[in-house]
Write an enzyme that holds these catalytic residues in place. Structure first.
Site, PDB file in Angstrom:
ATOM      1  N   ASP A 462     -58.570 -15.952  34.528  1.00  0.00           N
ATOM      2  CA  ASP A 462     -58.872 -16.214  33.193  1.00  0.00           C
ATOM      3  C   ASP A 462     -60.420 -15.575  32.800  1.00  0.00           C
ATOM      4  OD1 ASP A 462     -58.894 -17.487  30.755  1.00  0.00           O
ATOM      5  OD2 ASP A 462     -59.931 -19.447  31.172  1.00  0.00           O
ATOM      6  N   GLU A 465     -62.421 -10.581  29.931  1.00  0.00           N
ATOM      7  CA  GLU A 465     -62.671  -9.945  29.106  1.00  0.00           C
ATOM      8  C   GLU A 465     -63.605  -8.713  29.632  1.00  0.00           C
ATOM      9  OE1 GLU A 465     -62.130 -13.069  28.698  1.00  0.00           O
ATOM     10  OE2 GLU A 465     -60.166 -12.625  28.182  1.00  0.00           O
ATOM     11  N   ARG A 545     -55.839 -13.272  31.553  1.00  0.00           N
ATOM     12  CA  ARG A 545     -55.781 -13.235  29.987  1.00  0.00           C
ATOM     13  C   ARG A 545     -55.799 -11.980  29.432  1.00  0.00           C
ATOM     14  NH1 ARG A 545     -60.034 -17.439  27.628  1.00  0.00           N
ATOM     15  NH2 ARG A 545     -61.414 -15.807  28.028  1.00  0.00           N
ATOM     16  N   ASP A 561     -55.833 -19.116  24.060  1.00  0.00           N
ATOM     17  CA  ASP A 561     -56.083 -20.447  23.535  1.00  0.00           C
ATOM     18  C   ASP A 561     -55.657 -21.011  22.321  1.00  0.00           C
ATOM     19  OD1 ASP A 561     -57.149 -20.573  26.386  1.00  0.00           O
ATOM     20  OD2 ASP A 561     -59.329 -20.057  25.600  1.00  0.00           O
TER      21      ASP A 561
HETATM   22  C1  LIG Z   1     -58.462 -22.355  17.924  1.00  0.00           C
HETATM   23  C2  LIG Z   1     -58.062 -21.338  16.933  1.00  0.00           C
HETATM   24  O1  LIG Z   1     -58.798 -20.706  16.370  1.00  0.00           O
HETATM   25  N1  LIG Z   1     -56.731 -21.289  16.742  1.00  0.00           N
HETATM   26  C3  LIG Z   1     -56.084 -20.215  15.805  1.00  0.00           C
HETATM   27  C4  LIG Z   1     -54.593 -20.048  16.417  1.00  0.00           C
HETATM   28  O2  LIG Z   1     -54.046 -19.347  15.128  1.00  0.00           O
HETATM   29  C5  LIG Z   1     -53.903 -19.681  13.821  1.00  0.00           C
HETATM   30  C6  LIG Z   1     -53.254 -19.080  13.170  1.00  0.00           C
HETATM   31  O3  LIG Z   1     -51.830 -19.390  13.486  1.00  0.00           O
HETATM   32  C7  LIG Z   1     -55.454 -19.912  13.561  1.00  0.00           C
HETATM   33  O4  LIG Z   1     -55.483 -20.233  12.184  1.00  0.00           O
HETATM   34  C8  LIG Z   1     -56.145 -20.777  14.241  1.00  0.00           C
HETATM   35  O5  LIG Z   1     -57.498 -20.681  13.945  1.00  0.00           O
END
Ligand SMILES: CC(=O)N[C@H]1CO[C@H](CO)[C@@H](O)[C@@H]1O
Ligand SMILES: *[C@@H]1O[C@H](CO)[C@@H](O)[C@H](O)[C@H]1NC(C)=O
Ligand SMILES: *[C@@H]1O[C@H](CO)[C@@H](O)[C@H](O)[C@H]1NC(C)=O
Ligand SMILES: *[C@@H]1O[C@H](CO)[C@@H](O)[C@H](O)[C@H]1NC(C)=O
Ligand SMILES: *[C@@H]1O[C@H](CO)[C@@H](O)[C@H](O)[C@H]1NC(C)=O
Ligand SMILES: *[C@@H]1O[C@H](CO)[C@@H](O)[C@H](O)[C@H]1NC(C)=O
Ligand SMILES: *[C@@H]1O[C@H](CO)[C@@H](O)[C@H](O)[C@H]1NC(C)=O
Length: 889
Positions: A462, A465, A545, A561
């Site tokens: 993980d 990057e 990742r 995530d």
């Molecule tokens: C935690 C996060 O930022 N999740 C994002 C995951 O994707 C959606 C779109 O489907 C975003 O709106 C979320 O902010």
């Protein structure tokens, strides 16, 4: 006479050049033909600055969602760029010199470039534009070195000399696939740009981004810069894959790959056209002719490297969460899964098992007995994996991995030559330089040392990057460097290149982080792959990742995530399909969602979809919504018995179909075909399917149509023309033409259809893949209207190294026609193939009941379902190698 003419021509040229300074040709035909001359932020873009660049300024008023729209500032048609010398034919293709006379608007134009065009294969053309005088950074991944051109090609290549442009044409239909004449080539030291037309608006790929499968071409900007960022549209995410697939309106696809690892942007505009804009390296472009979409991926992976064979157990179900809190709790979940009869092959731990989140340590308070977890799992034929991050705690006392790392000099350096220090989970950290062979040895040593205590079976890498909680380093970054602050910065999240990562002036053994950033995760995958082989002497299993083209040779990827939200469940499908385009078929999203609390309905539906991710793992976050409230458990046993039962069933369907899935991985490994693929891959000339991205296929034969909407009990599935059978009942849907069909989808059902004409090998499922693999192999035969079908099975021991190279595998091909099914073993290298048996054969689409069925010439019992027209022959109990025919009359 002649000299007068010369003089006139000469005057004309001089005049034209002088006049150009005053009047430029801004008469582009339409907004769509405007190519952005001022890609900087709106605050920067002004008419003055635009005109200083020699560009045209015309305010426009369409702005798309992402802030880009018709550019106000665009290139005049006669913008000064490179002229080309007469191309010379060479043994590999063509070569020419590109020269410009005046400096452009970005510093350090390279005034003379070299163009080499390689006619590499019938379906692949490769060209490089580089500085012949000074070697520039080139991506250090292995690609085929072609020194002789092929004689026969599916493409023609054409040049325009003044100004320079190159175009590639598909011979069979004269379609222009790539044409750089629409916008000027720019090649400055830290600003390189080339544009091309597209054959249609159907463009896919360009990862890693959260988007629909088919991208929108209305002024879209995609940034390529590895970044730890929860998936959200518009952000640059964990990996960088500058590859697209473009399909014309008659279903011919081609692919384009820019082999470049610098920070990059790709712009799409409605022309339709694409612009690659990068701030380093060279232009190293490949074009793949397809024409079938899957052939494009095969041709692409031939360049970047084919995917590896995962261990069979890695295709089982994986379970993880951040915050089990103890080794006992971790094992308790496994015990609950066993008690509930839910298949599980692998249990994972997130960073909470570590002592103060330091790599290669155990939290002695809560995870002291962690070594007993893999021991128990192994006894039950299950596996164990844990997370490892690259950041190595740099301020701990007596912390071996750091002290030893300093001694062996394994860390990335800052511009002053000292280990660069950032901040990750354990606090201040140094970052291993995986490009350095000494680092790989050090990594192996600490992995081995840990493996001696906790016998893990794979590694989850993980934060590579690499992620850094502070920008650059604990000392910031040098403020006097053109690498930290290049003349142009692609629109990266955070606004600067070193946002939440290392400084660009950081040094790896083979070069600057500025060039190598996007390869950090890749380099860790290469190192970890080798380390796992050395330690376990079995097939490595790695989920990373951050990825780059070629990562599929070393492991898989999860989509990061994201939230426990229905919309993210949808985006997981497009993510999985795109990663298959990038040659990383071993891919999945966190089932039930990572951030935020999941709920029973969402999780039940997501388990149904996730059962068909090539890599299937349910994973949960720590705090929801924030400290100290723990996220609710979302492993299947946390929900009602009905939900558990439904989940057990769908995972058993997955386990049952693993022989088919594993065979697809073999095809991917050998030929680069995708494992999970969109419908249009199989039906490219059907325009109704070009944008379908809420359903997908495993290989050519199994269609998955999940429910991805809250409260739904039906699903509107786009069913391609032809016959499709319900996987479980055999009920046929006969589609004269492609159309949307409303299918029943009660809470405990996911719609799965087998395509007529295919034969799928399968097994009855147990709770682990190891046990399942002991069961007889069965065949599911889905007849087409002509009564024909075909399929195959690849089989080996599922875990040893290099079975393909060593020939330690068997392959059977199955064929149905003329009222019989034949099995042929075309390769018999699997040492235990003689112990395999044939269990049952099910035939879908048999119009009427036969009166007699025989296997290998002997009559056998059978049953026939008159409602759905399914013939079932059970209890065959034949050695699989001895089975050759099943005949019905
Ligand atoms: C935690 C996060 O930022 N999740 C994002 C995951 O994707 C959606 C779109 O489907 C975003 O709106 C979320 O902010
Ligand atoms: C390129 O060629 C055109 C046409 O011959 C000429 O007008 C122009 O000056 C040339 N430009 C350069 C940079 O050589
Ligand atoms: C290509 O053509 C050349 C010259 O005609 C010939 O020598 C060569 O063998 C051919 N190569 C292939 C791969 O067919
Ligand atoms: C650059 O950093 C140095 C040292 O931290 C500082 O003295 C100097 O003022 C900075 N220069 C600029 C232009 O920010
Ligand atoms: C930037 O400043 C540092 C520290 O003063 C110096 O060592 C380095 O050479 C400078 N780099 C450039 C490109 O001027
Ligand atoms: C690979 O592709 C070739 C050519 O299409 C085909 O003959 C072969 O069967 C394929 N092999 C596998 C394992 O997919
Ligand atoms: C595995 O499943 C098969 C088929 O359902 C069954 O016969 C067998 O007993 C199971 N094996 C174990 C170890 O449970």
């Amino acid at each position: 006479m002649f000299s007068t003419l010369k003089l006139i021509v000469c005057c004309f040229i001089v005049c034209a050049n002088i006049c150009r300074l005053h009047a430029k040709d801004c008469s582009v035909l339409s907004d769509d033909m405007k190519f952005d001359c001022q890609p900087e932020t709106d605050e920067f873009a002004t008419q003055d600055r635009c005109e200083q660049r020699g560009c045209c300024w015309q305010p426009a008023n369409s702005v798309s969602e992402n802030g880009d729209g018709v550019p106000y500032c665009f290139y005049p048609t006669d913008f000064a760029t490179y002229n080309m010398s007469t191309p010379e034919e060479t043994v590999f293709g063509y070569t020419a010199t590109l020269k410009r006379r005046t400096k452009g608007y970005y510093p350090n134009d390279i005034m003379a470039l070299k163009l080499d065009v390689y006619l590499e294969t019938e379906t692949r053309i490769h060209f490089k534009i580089y500085d012949p005088a000074n070697a520039r950074y080139e991506v250090p991944i292995k690609t085929p070195k072609v020194t002789k051109k092929v004689n026969v090609t599916d493409y023609d290549v054409k040049f325009k000399m003044n100004p320079f442009a190159i175009s590639v044409i598909r011979k069979s239909n004269n379609k222009v696939l790539f044409d750089t004449s629409l916008s000027p080539l720019i090649f400055a030291d830290q600003f390189i740009q080339i544009s091309s037309s597209l054959t249609s608006k159907n463009i896919y790929g360009l990862g890693e981004h959260q988007d629909k499968l088919a991208h929108d071409v209305t002024w879209k900007r995609f940034v390529f810069w590895a970044r730890d960022m929860p998936p959200d549209s518009g952000n640059n995410l964990y990996g960088s894959h500058p590859f697209y697939l473009n399909m014309d309106n008659s279903g011919n696809a081609h692919g384009v790959f820019l082999l470049n690892s610098n920070a990059m942007e790709v712009m799409l505009q409605p022309t339709p056209a694409v612009t690659f804009r990068t701030i380093g390296g060279i232009l190293d472009l490949y074009i793949f002719l397809g024409p079938k979409p899957d052939a494009v991926i095969q041709q692409y992976t031939e360049v970047i490297g084919r995917s590896y064979m995962p261990p069979y157990w890695g295709l089982g179900f994986h379970l993880c969460r951040w915050g089990y809190g103890s080794a006992e709790n971790t094992l308790n979940v496994v015990k609950k899964m066993r008690a509930a009869g839910i298949p599980q092959d692998t249990q994972w731990n997130d960073i909470d098992y570590m002592d103060q989140t330091r790599d290669w340590t155990l939290d002695k308070t809560h995870f002291n007995v962690l070594p007993s977890v893999p021991a128990d799992l192994h006894q039950h034929k299950q596996h164990y994996m844990m997370i490892i991050d690259p950041g190595i705690a740099s301020t701990a006392t007596n912390y071996g991995p750091y002290d030893d790392g300093i001694k062996k000099d394994v860390f990335v350096k800052d511009d002053q030559g000292k280990p660069i220090i950032g901040s990750v989970w354990p606090g201040k950290t140094a970052f291993p330089d995986f490009f350095n062979p000494a680092t790989v040895k050090w990594w192996e040593n600490w992995a081995r040392n840990f493996h001696d205590q906790v016998e893990f079976d794979g590694m989850w890498i993980d934060m590579n990057e690499p992620s850094n909680f502070i920008d650059g380093s604990t000392n910031g970054c040098p403020n006097n460097s053109t690498y930290e602050n290049p003349p142009y910065t692609p629109r990266v999240t955070g606004g600067k290149l070193w946002a939440k990562t290392l400084c660009m002036t950081a040094k790896h053994s083979i070069g600057l982080h500025y060039n190598l950033h996007n390869l950090y995760g890749y380099s860790e995958m290469v190192a970890t792959h080798q380390v796992l082989i050395n330690i376990r002497n079995k097939r490595p299993f790695i989920i990373s990742r951050s990825t780059f083209p070629g990562s599929g040779q070393y492991g898989g990827h999860w989509l990061g995530d994201n939230d426990s939200e229905w919309s993210d469940m949808y985006y997981s499908i497009t993510g999985i399909l795109s990663l298959n385009f990038f040659g990383i078929p071993l891919v999945g999203a966190d089932i039930c969602g990572f951030n935020g609390n999941s709920n029973e309905e969402l999780c039940q539906r997501w388990m149904q979809l996730g059962a068909f991710y090539p890599f299937s793992r349910n994973h949960n976050s720590l705090y929801c919504p924030s400290y100290p409230v723990m996220c609710k458990d979302q492993d299947p046993t946390a929900f009602s018995t009905a939900m558990q039962k439904s989940t057990a069933n769908v995972l058993k369907i997955r386990y049952a179909l693993l022989p088919y899935l594993y065979t697809l991985f073999y095809h991917s490994h050998i030929n680069g075909t995708t494992v999970a693929r969109p419908l249009f891959f199989e039906f490219p000339d059907d325009p109704m399917l070009a944008v379908v991205d809420k359903q997908f296929l495993w290989g050519s034969a199994l269609m998955i149509s999940p429910v991805i909407t809250k409260g739904a009990t039906t699903v509107d599935a786009m069913i391609p023309a032809g016959v499709w059978y319900d996987l479980i009942t055999g009920q046929a849907i006969n589609q004269p033409s492609t159309q949307s069909v409303r299918l029943d989808a009660p809470l405990d059902k996911i719609n799965l259809h087998v395509r007529a004409g295919y034969i799928l090998p399968w097994q009855y499922a147990n709770l682990t893949t190891t046990e399942t693999r002991m069961n007889p192999i069965n065949l599911l035969v889905a007849l087409d209207v002509k009564g024909q079908a075909a399929g195959d099975l690849y089989w080996d021991d599922g875990d040893s190294l290099d079975t393909v190279a060593k020939g330690a595998f068997s392959i059977w091909q199955f064929q149905a026609e003329n009222q019989q099914i034949k099995s042929n073993i075309i390769k018999d290298g699997f040492p235990s193939s003689s112990q395999m048996s044939l269990g049952e054969i099910k035939i879908f689409g048999l119009k009427s009941s036969p009166t007699q069925v025989s296997a290998n010439g002997k009559d056998v019992q059978f049953s026939y379902d008159t409602l759905y027209k399914v013939l079932t022959v059970t209890n065959l109990k034949l050695p699989f190698n001895k089975f050759n025919t099943l005949v019905w009359t």
